[in-house]
Design a protein around this motif. Structure first.
Motif, PDB file in Angstrom:
ATOM      1  N   MET A 212       0.643  -5.907   0.063  1.00 27.79           N
ATOM      2  CA  MET A 212       0.434  -5.466   1.439  1.00 27.79           C
ATOM      3  C   MET A 212      -0.156  -6.584   2.296  1.00 27.79           C
ATOM      4  O   MET A 212       0.245  -6.780   3.452  1.00 27.79           O
ATOM      5  N   HIS A 213      -1.105  -7.333   1.743  1.00 22.68           N
ATOM      6  CA  HIS A 213      -1.682  -8.457   2.475  1.00 22.68           C
ATOM      7  C   HIS A 213      -0.611  -9.509   2.777  1.00 22.68           C
ATOM      8  O   HIS A 213      -0.605 -10.100   3.871  1.00 22.68           O
ATOM      9  N   LEU A 214       0.278  -9.766   1.837  1.00 20.77           N
ATOM     10  CA  LEU A 214       1.370 -10.705   2.080  1.00 20.77           C
ATOM     11  C   LEU A 214       2.266 -10.225   3.217  1.00 20.77           C
ATOM     12  O   LEU A 214       2.648 -11.009   4.104  1.00 20.77           O
ATOM     13  N   PHE A 215       2.610  -8.944   3.201  1.00 18.14           N
ATOM     14  CA  PHE A 215       3.470  -8.398   4.247  1.00 18.14           C
ATOM     15  C   PHE A 215       2.781  -8.487   5.608  1.00 18.14           C
ATOM     16  O   PHE A 215       3.412  -8.849   6.612  1.00 18.14           O
ATOM     17  N   LEU A 216       1.493  -8.174   5.670  1.00 20.92           N
ATOM     18  CA  LEU A 216       0.766  -8.222   6.938  1.00 20.92           C
ATOM     19  C   LEU A 216       0.666  -9.652   7.464  1.00 20.92           C
ATOM     20  O   LEU A 216       0.783  -9.888   8.674  1.00 20.92           O
ATOM     21  N   ALA A 217       0.450 -10.618   6.562  1.00 22.82           N
ATOM     22  CA  ALA A 217       0.402 -12.018   6.988  1.00 22.82           C
ATOM     23  C   ALA A 217       1.761 -12.464   7.529  1.00 22.82           C
ATOM     24  O   ALA A 217       1.843 -13.204   8.515  1.00 22.82           O
ATOM     25  N   HIS A 218       2.828 -12.001   6.900  1.00 25.89           N
ATOM     26  CA  HIS A 218       4.179 -12.313   7.372  1.00 25.89           C
ATOM     27  C   HIS A 218       4.413 -11.695   8.749  1.00 25.89           C
ATOM     28  O   HIS A 218       4.981 -12.349   9.648  1.00 25.89           O
ATOM     29  N   ALA A 219       4.003 -10.426   8.926  1.00 21.91           N
ATOM     30  CA  ALA A 219       4.224  -9.740  10.194  1.00 21.91           C
ATOM     31  C   ALA A 219       3.435 -10.389  11.333  1.00 21.91           C
ATOM     32  O   ALA A 219       3.875 -10.369  12.490  1.00 21.91           O
ATOM     33  N   ALA A 220       2.257 -10.946  11.016  1.00 22.87           N
ATOM     34  CA  ALA A 220       1.420 -11.562  12.046  1.00 22.87           C
ATOM     35  C   ALA A 220       1.852 -12.985  12.378  1.00 22.87           C
ATOM     36  O   ALA A 220       1.408 -13.557  13.386  1.00 22.87           O
ATOM     37  N   ALA A 221       2.716 -13.594  11.549  1.00 18.37           N
ATOM     38  CA  ALA A 221       3.150 -14.972  11.765  1.00 18.37           C
ATOM     39  C   ALA A 221       4.205 -15.054  12.864  1.00 18.37           C
ATOM     40  O   ALA A 221       4.877 -14.064  13.195  1.00 18.37           O
ATOM     41  N   THR A 222       4.355 -16.223  13.430  1.00 16.82           N
ATOM     42  CA  THR A 222       5.399 -16.455  14.427  1.00 16.82           C
ATOM     43  C   THR A 222       6.748 -16.538  13.720  1.00 16.82           C
ATOM     44  O   THR A 222       6.820 -16.776  12.504  1.00 16.82           O
ATOM     45  N   PRO A 223       7.849 -16.373  14.461  1.00 16.99           N
ATOM     46  CA  PRO A 223       9.170 -16.502  13.820  1.00 16.99           C
ATOM     47  C   PRO A 223       9.369 -17.838  13.113  1.00 16.99           C
ATOM     48  O   PRO A 223       9.978 -17.881  12.027  1.00 16.99           O
ATOM     49  N   GLN A 224       8.842 -18.906  13.679  1.00 20.37           N
ATOM     50  CA  GLN A 224       8.982 -20.201  13.018  1.00 20.37           C
ATOM     51  C   GLN A 224       8.177 -20.252  11.726  1.00 20.37           C
ATOM     52  O   GLN A 224       8.644 -20.779  10.710  1.00 20.37           O
ATOM     53  N   GLU A 225       6.954 -19.673  11.746  1.00 23.55           N
ATOM     54  CA  GLU A 225       6.135 -19.641  10.529  1.00 23.55           C
ATOM     55  C   GLU A 225       6.776 -18.759   9.464  1.00 23.55           C
ATOM     56  O   GLU A 225       6.668 -19.060   8.263  1.00 23.55           O
ATOM     57  N   GLN A 226       7.423 -17.698   9.879  1.00 22.31           N
ATOM     58  CA  GLN A 226       8.117 -16.852   8.909  1.00 22.31           C
ATOM     59  C   GLN A 226       9.261 -17.603   8.227  1.00 22.31           C
ATOM     60  O   GLN A 226       9.516 -17.396   7.034  1.00 22.31           O
ATOM     61  N   ARG A 227       9.911 -18.502   8.975  1.00 27.39           N
ATOM     62  CA  ARG A 227      11.010 -19.286   8.396  1.00 27.39           C
ATOM     63  C   ARG A 227      10.505 -20.453   7.559  1.00 27.39           C
ATOM     64  O   ARG A 227      11.037 -20.726   6.479  1.00 27.39           O
ATOM     65  N   ASP A 228       9.464 -21.158   8.072  1.00 29.54           N
ATOM     66  CA  ASP A 228       9.020 -22.405   7.444  1.00 29.54           C
ATOM     67  C   ASP A 228       7.823 -22.231   6.524  1.00 29.54           C
ATOM     68  O   ASP A 228       7.493 -23.144   5.758  1.00 29.54           O
ATOM     69  N   GLY A 229       7.158 -21.088   6.609  1.00 29.95           N
ATOM     70  CA  GLY A 229       5.999 -20.840   5.758  1.00 29.95           C
ATOM     71  C   GLY A 229       4.749 -20.539   6.573  1.00 29.95           C
ATOM     72  O   GLY A 229       4.429 -21.266   7.511  1.00 29.95           O
ATOM     73  N   PHE A 230       4.052 -19.463   6.232  1.00 30.70           N
ATOM     74  CA  PHE A 230       2.791 -19.099   6.885  1.00 30.70           C
ATOM     75  C   PHE A 230       1.651 -19.320   5.898  1.00 30.70           C
ATOM     76  O   PHE A 230       1.836 -19.287   4.678  1.00 30.70           O
ATOM     77  N   VAL A 231       0.461 -19.545   6.435  1.00 33.12           N
ATOM     78  CA  VAL A 231      -0.703 -19.808   5.595  1.00 33.12           C
ATOM     79  C   VAL A 231      -1.222 -18.497   5.026  1.00 33.12           C
ATOM     80  O   VAL A 231      -1.470 -17.543   5.776  1.00 33.12           O
ATOM     81  N   PHE A 232      -1.365 -18.459   3.708  1.00 31.55           N
ATOM     82  CA  PHE A 232      -1.910 -17.276   3.032  1.00 31.55           C
ATOM     83  C   PHE A 232      -3.062 -17.738   2.155  1.00 31.55           C
ATOM     84  O   PHE A 232      -2.863 -18.448   1.165  1.00 31.55           O
ATOM     85  N   GLN A 233      -4.272 -17.383   2.530  1.00 33.26           N
ATOM     86  CA  GLN A 233      -5.464 -17.854   1.842  1.00 33.26           C
ATOM     87  C   GLN A 233      -5.741 -16.993   0.607  1.00 33.26           C
ATOM     88  O   GLN A 233      -6.096 -15.813   0.726  1.00 33.26           O
ATOM     89  N   LEU A 234      -5.564 -17.578  -0.554  1.00 36.70           N
ATOM     90  CA  LEU A 234      -5.727 -16.849  -1.803  1.00 36.70           C
ATOM     91  C   LEU A 234      -7.160 -16.397  -2.019  1.00 36.70           C
ATOM     92  O   LEU A 234      -7.411 -15.286  -2.519  1.00 36.70           O
ATOM     93  N   THR A 235      -8.129 -17.245  -1.658  1.00 34.12           N
ATOM     94  CA  THR A 235      -9.531 -16.893  -1.862  1.00 34.12           C
ATOM     95  C   THR A 235      -9.921 -15.685  -1.026  1.00 34.12           C
ATOM     96  O   THR A 235     -10.599 -14.761  -1.505  1.00 34.12           O
ATOM     97  N   ALA A 236      -9.483 -15.665   0.242  1.00 31.17           N
ATOM     98  CA  ALA A 236      -9.793 -14.530   1.120  1.00 31.17           C
ATOM     99  C   ALA A 236      -9.132 -13.258   0.606  1.00 31.17           C
ATOM    100  O   ALA A 236      -9.735 -12.174   0.633  1.00 31.17           O
ATOM    101  N   CYS A 237      -7.900 -13.361   0.126  1.00 35.77           N
ATOM    102  CA  CYS A 237      -7.196 -12.189  -0.410  1.00 35.77           C
ATOM    103  C   CYS A 237      -7.897 -11.660  -1.654  1.00 35.77           C
ATOM    104  O   CYS A 237      -8.040 -10.442  -1.825  1.00 35.77           O
TER     105      CYS A 237
END
Length: 381
Positions: A288-313
């Motif tokens: 769910m956290h991955l999906f929410l991070a994807h939804a909050a990212a810009t279209p370019q970040e969704q294509r090229d990669g968004f930052v997902f902080q493992l420690t925070a998760c």
């Protein structure tokens, strides 16, 4: 002598449950005498049940399948009615019509409802602390809602209520855990103040357990959050959320949820492709956290990669960082995501499609159960 607890089958082994072995309430659960090998008799019950079933000629019986007649006859308190085996084929008795699933899947606000649902669930989970050991994975959620459902059978005059053995039978039939793990979870729910006796023990007479106000408050809050998400795409969610103000309606809805628990239906684990998450401790929350991070990212970040902080998760889901990292690695191996750098992630179409199907099925079951509970509630009014 070995400790009474120790490694319990499933994800709830070790320190948390083991610390309860010396708790004074554990002696009130009808534990059997030592079996001569350093374990209480109930600890070895699933294996003994398998052996007795095989000797009796019961085909295909093992501790990972539904409990057999031979196993059902074990370890029931004197005076407590014995459960009946589930009807053959009951696990497929509540299919959602394809047209209902298609309507939800094509709803223009499905993504909004998914984000709302995941946001509320993850924020609620992050705030629960120790209580996440009660609702932290699908087995523990089944235990939570299964206990409430057994209580409703007595509340509405349809059954004998919640007892230790009925609880263990229900969860073993569900298929996610052994009777030993189910009993350990029952002890834990008593330890955190979710369950209490409804009266004083008397020889030969069973005394059912009842949920405390603390447990009912948590259940009502979680139902309210789920119905709020459902209300975005269905009027049934709005009607159900309004009905939660009456103390009878949450119990009626818990009874409907319990029917799914009894039949072994697992909407959140309906997509085999998501097994890298759904089969592990906190995995569904991490997805769910991955999906929410994807939804909050810009279209370019969704294509090229968004930052997902493992420690925070890891902190939000109450697991270790290596646990999250290993899950991300396995998900990448399964084609669910791609990694760009140490913390940049791209979710694949397989992940997004699987999550969408799982959410649609979950909301469809919730809508059906809420509609049925509202019908019963209105008839009782």
């Amino acid at each position: 002598m070995r400790p009474a607890f120790g490694k319990v089958r499933g994800q709830d082994s070790g320190l948390v449950i083991a610390s309860l072995a010396s708790h004074p309430q554990s002696s009130a659960l009808g534990e059997q005498a030592d079996d001569g090998k350093g374990y209480p008799a109930w600890r070895t019950m699933p294996r003994e049940a398998d052996n007795r079933s095989r000797k009796a000629g019961v085909p295909g019986c093992n501790r990972w399948q539904s409990i057999s007649d031979a196993a059902m006859n074990l370890s029931h308190n004197e005076g407590e009615p014995r459960p009946h085996p589930p009807e053959t084929g009951s696990r497929t008795a509540r299919h959602i019509p394809p047209e209902a699933l298609e309507a939800l899947a094509n709803h223009p606000q499905l993504t909004e409802a998914t984000v709302k649902l995941f946001t509320m669930i993850t924020s609620h989970q992050a705030a629960q602390g120790l209580l996440r050991f009660v609702v932290g994975d699908r087995g523990r959620r089944a235990a939570f809602w299964g206990a409430l459902a057994l209580h409703t059978e007595r509340e509405f005059g349809d059954g004998i209520g919640l007892t230790v053995n009925r609880f263990c039978d229900r969860l073993h039939e569900h298929g996610d855990m052994s009777r030993g793990r189910a009993r350990a979870l029952f002890i834990f729910m008593r330890h955190v103040g979710f369950l209490e006796r409804s009266g004083v023990d008397r020889p030969g007479i069973y005394v059912p357990y009842v949920p405390t106000d603390r447990m009912m408050a948590l259940a009502t809050e979680r139902l309210s959050r789920a119905l709020e998400a459902l209300s975005i795409i269905s009027q049934t969610g709005t009607d159900g959320r309004a009905a939660l103000d009456d103390p009878d309606f949450p119990l009626l809805l818990c009874m409907k949820i319990g029917s799914l628990v009894g039949e072994g239906i697992r909407p959140l684990a309906s997509e085999p492709s998501l097994k890298a998450f759904s089969s592990r401790d906190g995995g569904e929350y991490i997805a769910m956290h991955l999906f929410l991070a994807h939804a909050a990212a810009t279209p370019q970040e969704q294509r090229d990669g968004f930052v997902f902080q493992l420690t925070a998760c890891a902190k939000q889901t109450h697991v270790s960082r290596p646990h999250v990292s290993n899950m991300i690695r396995d998900a990448a191996d399964d084609g669910l995501l791609k990694r760009r750098g140490r913390e940049e992630i791209i979710l694949t179409d397989l992940f997004l499609t699987s999550v969408s199907k799982s959410v649609v099925l979950t909301l469809a079951y919730l809508e059906k159960m809420t509609r049925s509970a509202l019908a019963d509630f209105n008839r009782r009014a």
